[in-house]
Write a protein that holds these residues in place. Sequence first.
Motif, PDB file in Angstrom:
ATOM      1  N   UNK A   1      -5.023   8.884 -10.653  1.00 16.65           N
ATOM      2  CA  UNK A   1      -6.386   8.539 -11.277  1.00 16.65           C
ATOM      3  C   UNK A   1      -6.812   7.270 -11.321  1.00 16.65           C
ATOM      4  N   UNK A   2      -5.979   6.239 -11.291  1.00 16.61           N
ATOM      5  CA  UNK A   2      -6.550   4.807 -11.333  1.00 16.61           C
ATOM      6  C   UNK A   2      -5.320   3.956 -10.606  1.00 16.61           C
ATOM      7  N   UNK A   3      -5.390   4.262  -9.091  1.00 19.32           N
ATOM      8  CA  UNK A   3      -4.418   3.462  -8.330  1.00 19.32           C
ATOM      9  C   UNK A   3      -4.501   1.922  -8.364  1.00 19.32           C
ATOM     10  N   UNK A   4      -3.437   1.461  -8.601  1.00 17.66           N
ATOM     11  CA  UNK A   4      -3.295  -0.161  -8.343  1.00 17.66           C
ATOM     12  C   UNK A   4      -3.437  -0.707  -7.080  1.00 17.66           C
ATOM     13  N   UNK A   5      -4.533  -0.511  -6.457  1.00 14.13           N
ATOM     14  CA  UNK A   5      -4.452  -1.023  -4.992  1.00 14.13           C
ATOM     15  C   UNK A   5      -3.966  -2.222  -4.579  1.00 14.13           C
ATOM     16  N   UNK A   6      -3.181  -2.570  -3.635  1.00 10.43           N
ATOM     17  CA  UNK A   6      -2.966  -4.105  -3.589  1.00 10.43           C
ATOM     18  C   UNK A   6      -4.316  -4.718  -3.093  1.00 10.43           C
TER      19      UNK A   6
ATOM     20  N   UNK B   1       0.740  -1.278   0.031  1.00 10.79           N
ATOM     21  CA  UNK B   1       0.032   0.011   0.053  1.00 10.79           C
ATOM     22  C   UNK B   1       1.084   1.227  -0.053  1.00 10.79           C
ATOM     23  N   UNK B   2       1.880   1.285   0.664  1.00 11.36           N
ATOM     24  CA  UNK B   2       2.963   2.221   0.844  1.00 11.36           C
ATOM     25  C   UNK B   2       3.403   2.605  -0.664  1.00 11.36           C
ATOM     26  N   UNK B   3       3.639   1.680  -1.297  1.00  7.83           N
ATOM     27  CA  UNK B   3       4.311   1.829  -2.613  1.00  7.83           C
ATOM     28  C   UNK B   3       3.244   2.289  -3.759  1.00  7.83           C
ATOM     29  N   UNK B   4       1.928   2.123  -3.611  1.00  9.45           N
ATOM     30  CA  UNK B   4       0.850   2.467  -4.520  1.00  9.45           C
ATOM     31  C   UNK B   4       1.134   3.779  -5.285  1.00  9.45           C
ATOM     32  N   UNK B   5       1.770   4.957  -4.496  1.00  8.98           N
ATOM     33  CA  UNK B   5       1.553   6.152  -5.227  1.00  8.98           C
ATOM     34  C   UNK B   5       3.080   6.372  -6.214  1.00  8.98           C
ATOM     35  N   UNK B   6       3.851   5.196  -6.168  1.00 10.82           N
ATOM     36  CA  UNK B   6       4.933   5.087  -7.070  1.00 10.82           C
ATOM     37  C   UNK B   6       4.337   4.412  -8.312  1.00 10.82           C
ATOM     38  N   UNK B   7       3.437   3.770  -8.429  1.00 14.81           N
ATOM     39  CA  UNK B   7       2.999   2.987  -9.325  1.00 14.81           C
ATOM     40  C   UNK B   7       2.373   3.537 -10.622  1.00 14.81           C
TER      41      UNK B   7
END
Length: 112
Positions: free
Chosen positions: A102-107, A91-97
């Motif tokens: 706009x369309x986060x790749x949530x774990x 989850x903490x790495x999500x902003x880097x993906x």
Amino acid sequence: MGYAITATSWRQVTPDLELTDGEAYVEELPAWLVEATARNEAVRAAQATSSQLQAIADEKISPLQAGVDIGEISDEDLERWKAWKRYLIALSKTPELQGWPDNPDWPVLPDF
């Protein structure tokens, strides 16, 4: 009716309204400002979702943490704790993906 704009926001005003420091009067909103404001809102929304997901994980981890801390935890609970800790890391790495904000790749939430 026009707009009082700054580098990050705007408000609708009449031409005779006194502007505050840092504001400029325009008849039409500039595209760059509309885009910047939309991006800022997308970031705020993604961060709010991230905070909610972190709260869920914290709620799951908290009762298991004491057992981990003193080495008195069942194998099943240890695996549950590890799964939720891995989730927090992802989850903490999500902003880097790609796709943020706009369309986060949530774990995926753990199955426990």
